[in-house]
Design a protein around this motif. Structure first.
Motif: not given
Length: 186
Positions: A15-24, A44-50, A52-55
């Motif tokens: 998650x941190x590597x692929x999304x730029x943020x930790x799960x927390x 919201x996560x997909x549209x506002x934060x880009x 991906x669907x799986x994450x």
């Protein structure tokens, strides 16, 4: 073949590597949004934060699990050395030295090892046995030596490995190899 839970855990670790943020951090964003339904959170996560669907799906599911334990980096490191306490001083000394490398240095604990990153992974620290800590280093193009051995089957994410059994082995030579890998990664 990995089980679905093993695949989900691999995604959690990334998650941190692929999304730029930790799960927390994502949990705080989801909480602040005030959304309570899985589909709303995913959208919201997909549209506002880009994301991906799986994450987005995984983050939403984990957030909605009532009382799901949050695992911190410190918890992951503590678990790695729980049954290998003699190796923790070696790890601590290594970390103290690599933290001196400069800006952009990231220490990313995983379940079985700690990734050292500078834009990309340049090394990893893994307590491999009860008596040995392995340091994987990305030094492509560097000839192996007796001490700086080829990584072989140890880990495909690094080109070399150094085996440590004592904190005295965290010496100038090892730090120079790590610094070269850090510089090359940045």
């Amino acid at each position: 073949m990995a089980s679905p839970e093993e695949m989900a855990q691999t995604m959690r670790n990334n998650i941190p590597e692929k999304t730029g943020k930790s799960q927390a951090e994502w949990n705080l964003i989801i909480k602040a949004a005030g959304l309570e339904k899985h589909g709303q959170i995913v959208k919201m996560l997909k549209t506002e934060h880009g994301v991906t669907h799986g994450f987005a799906n995984l983050l939403s599911s984990d957030f909605l699990k009532d009382g799901a334990p949050e695992v911190s980096g410190d918890d992951l490191v503590a678990a790695q050395y729980e049954k290998k306490p003699d190796l923790k001083p070696i790890y601590d000394k290594l970390l103290k030295e690599v933290k001196k490398f400069g800006k952009g240095m990231e220490i990313v604990p995983k379940k079985a090892y700690v990734s050292l990153r500078h834009n990309k992974q340049f090394a990893l620290i893994q307590p491999s046995t009860k008596t040995r800590l392995d340091v994987g280093i990305n030094l492509k193009g560097t000839e192996p030596t007796a001490r700086l051995e080829s990584s072989g089957s140890f880990n495909a994410m690094v080109s070399h490995r150094v085996r440590l059994t004592d904190s005295k082995q965290v010496d100038k030579e090892l730090i120079e190899w790590l610094k070269a890998a850090y510089t090359a990664a940045g």
